[in-house]
Design an enzyme around this catalytic site. Structure first.
Site, PDB file in Angstrom:
ATOM      1  N   ASP A  49       0.837  -1.201   0.000  1.00  0.00           N
ATOM      2  CA  ASP A  49       0.000   0.000   0.000  1.00  0.00           C
ATOM      3  C   ASP A  49       0.877   1.259   0.000  1.00  0.00           C
ATOM      4  O   ASP A  49       1.522   1.564   0.996  1.00  0.00           O
ATOM      5  CB  ASP A  49      -0.898   0.009   1.246  1.00  0.00           C
ATOM      6  CG  ASP A  49      -1.829   1.206   1.266  1.00  0.00           C
ATOM      7  OD1 ASP A  49      -2.950   1.081   0.725  1.00  0.00           O
ATOM      8  OD2 ASP A  49      -1.442   2.281   1.784  1.00  0.00           O
ATOM      9  N   TYR A  54       3.326   9.719  -0.456  1.00  0.00           N
ATOM     10  CA  TYR A  54       4.403   9.069   0.310  1.00  0.00           C
ATOM     11  C   TYR A  54       5.753   9.228  -0.390  1.00  0.00           C
ATOM     12  O   TYR A  54       6.795   8.975   0.201  1.00  0.00           O
ATOM     13  CB  TYR A  54       4.126   7.567   0.525  1.00  0.00           C
ATOM     14  CG  TYR A  54       2.829   7.216   1.211  1.00  0.00           C
ATOM     15  CD1 TYR A  54       2.050   8.187   1.825  1.00  0.00           C
ATOM     16  CD2 TYR A  54       2.373   5.893   1.244  1.00  0.00           C
ATOM     17  CE1 TYR A  54       0.845   7.859   2.437  1.00  0.00           C
ATOM     18  CE2 TYR A  54       1.174   5.565   1.869  1.00  0.00           C
ATOM     19  CZ  TYR A  54       0.415   6.553   2.442  1.00  0.00           C
ATOM     20  OH  TYR A  54      -0.771   6.208   3.045  1.00  0.00           O
ATOM     21  N   LYS A  79      -2.714   6.031  -4.324  1.00  0.00           N
ATOM     22  CA  LYS A  79      -3.822   6.967  -4.043  1.00  0.00           C
ATOM     23  C   LYS A  79      -3.532   8.321  -4.667  1.00  0.00           C
ATOM     24  O   LYS A  79      -2.384   8.786  -4.634  1.00  0.00           O
ATOM     25  CB  LYS A  79      -3.980   7.149  -2.520  1.00  0.00           C
ATOM     26  CG  LYS A  79      -3.899   5.836  -1.743  1.00  0.00           C
ATOM     27  CD  LYS A  79      -4.037   6.011  -0.246  1.00  0.00           C
ATOM     28  CE  LYS A  79      -3.695   4.717   0.486  1.00  0.00           C
ATOM     29  NZ  LYS A  79      -2.269   4.574   0.838  1.00  0.00           N
TER      30      LYS A  79
HETATM   31  P1  NAD Z   1       0.664   1.561  11.879  1.00  0.00           P
HETATM   32  O1  NAD Z   1      -0.502   1.604  12.779  1.00  0.00           O
HETATM   33  O2  NAD Z   1       0.793   0.460  10.897  1.00  0.00           O
HETATM   34  O3  NAD Z   1       1.947   1.641  12.807  1.00  0.00           O
HETATM   35  C1  NAD Z   1       3.220   1.620  12.251  1.00  0.00           C
HETATM   36  C2  NAD Z   1       4.281   1.850  13.315  1.00  0.00           C
HETATM   37  O4  NAD Z   1       4.180   0.886  14.360  1.00  0.00           O
HETATM   38  C3  NAD Z   1       5.660   1.653  12.711  1.00  0.00           C
HETATM   39  O5  NAD Z   1       6.165   2.872  12.228  1.00  0.00           O
HETATM   40  C4  NAD Z   1       6.489   1.105  13.853  1.00  0.00           C
HETATM   41  O6  NAD Z   1       7.012   2.181  14.567  1.00  0.00           O
HETATM   42  C5  NAD Z   1       5.462   0.409  14.705  1.00  0.00           C
HETATM   43  N1  NAD Z   1       5.464  -1.070  14.538  1.00  0.00           N
HETATM   44  C6  NAD Z   1       5.032  -1.802  13.462  1.00  0.00           C
HETATM   45  N2  NAD Z   1       5.097  -3.087  13.721  1.00  0.00           N
HETATM   46  C7  NAD Z   1       5.576  -3.232  14.972  1.00  0.00           C
HETATM   47  C8  NAD Z   1       5.860  -4.331  15.805  1.00  0.00           C
HETATM   48  N3  NAD Z   1       5.637  -5.567  15.407  1.00  0.00           N
HETATM   49  N4  NAD Z   1       6.349  -4.080  17.051  1.00  0.00           N
HETATM   50  C9  NAD Z   1       6.568  -2.832  17.478  1.00  0.00           C
HETATM   51  N5  NAD Z   1       6.310  -1.744  16.735  1.00  0.00           N
HETATM   52  C10 NAD Z   1       5.806  -1.943  15.500  1.00  0.00           C
HETATM   53  O7  NAD Z   1       0.737   2.997  11.161  1.00  0.00           O
HETATM   54  P2  NAD Z   1       0.654   3.638   9.738  1.00  0.00           P
HETATM   55  O8  NAD Z   1       1.920   3.494   9.003  1.00  0.00           O
HETATM   56  O9  NAD Z   1       0.126   5.004   9.959  1.00  0.00           O
HETATM   57  O10 NAD Z   1      -0.513   2.824   8.971  1.00  0.00           O
HETATM   58  C11 NAD Z   1      -0.250   1.682   8.161  1.00  0.00           C
HETATM   59  C12 NAD Z   1      -0.394   2.007   6.676  1.00  0.00           C
HETATM   60  O11 NAD Z   1      -1.684   2.524   6.386  1.00  0.00           O
HETATM   61  C13 NAD Z   1       0.530   3.125   6.197  1.00  0.00           C
HETATM   62  O12 NAD Z   1       1.877   2.706   6.100  1.00  0.00           O
HETATM   63  C14 NAD Z   1      -0.122   3.493   4.910  1.00  0.00           C
HETATM   64  O13 NAD Z   1       0.188   2.563   3.900  1.00  0.00           O
HETATM   65  C15 NAD Z   1      -1.593   3.425   5.306  1.00  0.00           C
HETATM   66  N6  NAD Z   1      -2.121   4.753   5.709  1.00  0.00           N
HETATM   67  C16 NAD Z   1      -3.093   5.300   4.947  1.00  0.00           C
HETATM   68  C17 NAD Z   1      -3.618   6.541   5.276  1.00  0.00           C
HETATM   69  C18 NAD Z   1      -4.689   7.129   4.427  1.00  0.00           C
HETATM   70  O14 NAD Z   1      -5.021   8.312   4.610  1.00  0.00           O
HETATM   71  N7  NAD Z   1      -5.279   6.385   3.528  1.00  0.00           N
HETATM   72  C19 NAD Z   1      -3.155   7.226   6.393  1.00  0.00           C
HETATM   73  C20 NAD Z   1      -2.160   6.635   7.164  1.00  0.00           C
HETATM   74  C21 NAD Z   1      -1.669   5.392   6.820  1.00  0.00           C
END
Ligand code: NAD
Length: 274
Positions: A49, A54, A79
């Site tokens: 994704d 990004y 997107k």
């Molecule tokens: P997330 O909730 O997936 O959290 C990611 C963070 O959690 C990482 O940066 C890391 O620090 C931590 N993490 C991940 N796995 C871990 C583990 N096993 N143990 C400990 N820490 C861990 O946050 P996100 O990146 O905001 O959301 C996921 C994806 O959703 C994004 O990468 C993106 O592709 C998408 N997204 C979309 C929108 C949108 O507006 N459509 C907005 C935000 C994110």
């Protein structure tokens, strides 16, 4: 419910999306994103994704190419960013996305946010791209029920996906119900609440019961809710850990306890005021 990492969910048009993927929000283009995507693909992920904003579509494309996994086995989402919204500008932005990803088509193209006064024209462009076969599925992101209703009054093709913020502090029950009733697949962003719930006592207790991590419990909760989920990590160890969620089941009571953690609390903007 999906039962392994490459299992798919069928969208309203018959296209299959792997129910579990890697998100690459804020992952630096170049080596960092290439390493993250390569690690994911090597460990069995088949869904990535990304988004124009990004600024890492180039690295994602390169990692996909170098992975040796056939393109048609990988599901790629991007997107259209807010500044590019509108009919012609979306068509142009899409071509740039394809070029950066170095691919002939996208699996899923989403409207990133419901830019007022523009999202209907943007969506018409998505419908055109879909009809031309340049994208296998189209949808939206950050749309509330009222945005979906407004769009659906005018569009020809019902969005196949709504990707929104979803985690135990934001359980979106009304939106999930609406999506279910209208055959729109619900997809979670920030499923780990960006790492802000790892000390939560309820989640820690449930994790301990199963000998799993809190991250794994949060992602398992998505899967059992039939929510497509795309956790982000750039570290191979965590990428593997996050996908290791198919060997345990949360009980009905545990699911309910997590559901009840809801506070309608966002880490990102509210789609009405972004
Ligand atoms: P997330 O909730 O997936 O959290 C990611 C963070 O959690 C990482 O940066 C890391 O620090 C931590 N993490 C991940 N796995 C871990 C583990 N096993 N143990 C400990 N820490 C861990 O946050 P996100 O990146 O905001 O959301 C996921 C994806 O959703 C994004 O990468 C993106 O592709 C998408 N997204 C979309 C929108 C949108 O507006 N459509 C907005 C935000 C994110």
């Amino acid at each position: 419910m999906i039962t392994h990492l490459q299992d798919t969910v069928t969208l309203s048009n018959g296209v299959k999306i792997p129910g579990f993927g890697l998100g690459v929000y804020k992952v630096e283009d170049g080596d960092t994103v290439i390493h993250a995507v390569s690690s994911a693909l090597k460990n069995g992920y088949r869904h990535i994704d990304t988004a124009t904003i990004y600024d890492n579509e180039k690295g994602v494309g390169q990692a996909v190419k170098e992975s040796g996994v056939p393109r048609e086995e990988i599901f790629i989402t991007s997107k259209v960013w807010n500044d590019d919204q509108g009919y012609e500008s979306t068509l142009k932005a899409f071509e740039e996305t394809l070029e950066k990803l170095d691919t002939e088509y996208l699996d899923l193209y989403l409207i990133h946010w419901p830019v007022s006064g523009k999202y209907k024209d943007t969506y018409r462009a998505l419908e055109k791209l879909y009809e031309e076969g340049k994208v296998r599925a189209i949808g939206v992101s950050n749309f509330h029920v009222h945005h979906l209703e407004d769009l659906m009054n005018d569009c020809t093709i019902t969005p196949m996906i709504d990707q929104v913020e979803f985690h135990p502090h934001l359980t979106q029950s009304d939106l999930r119900k609406f999506c279910q009733e209208n055959n729109i697949q619900f997809e979670a962003w920030s499923p780990l609440k960006k790492g802000r719930l790892f000390e939560d006592p309820t989640l820690m207790e449930i994790a301990e019961t199963h000998g799993k991590t809190v991250a794994q419990v949060m992602l398992r909760w998505d899967i059992q809710h039939d929510v497509v989920t795309i956790p982000k990590s750039i570290r191979e160890k965590r990428i593997v850990e996050n996908a290791d969620v198919f060997d345990f089941t949360l009980s009905e009571e545990e699911m309910k306890r997590i559901d009840e953690m809801n506070r309608d609390e966002r880490t990102g903007s509210n789609p009405d005021t972004f």
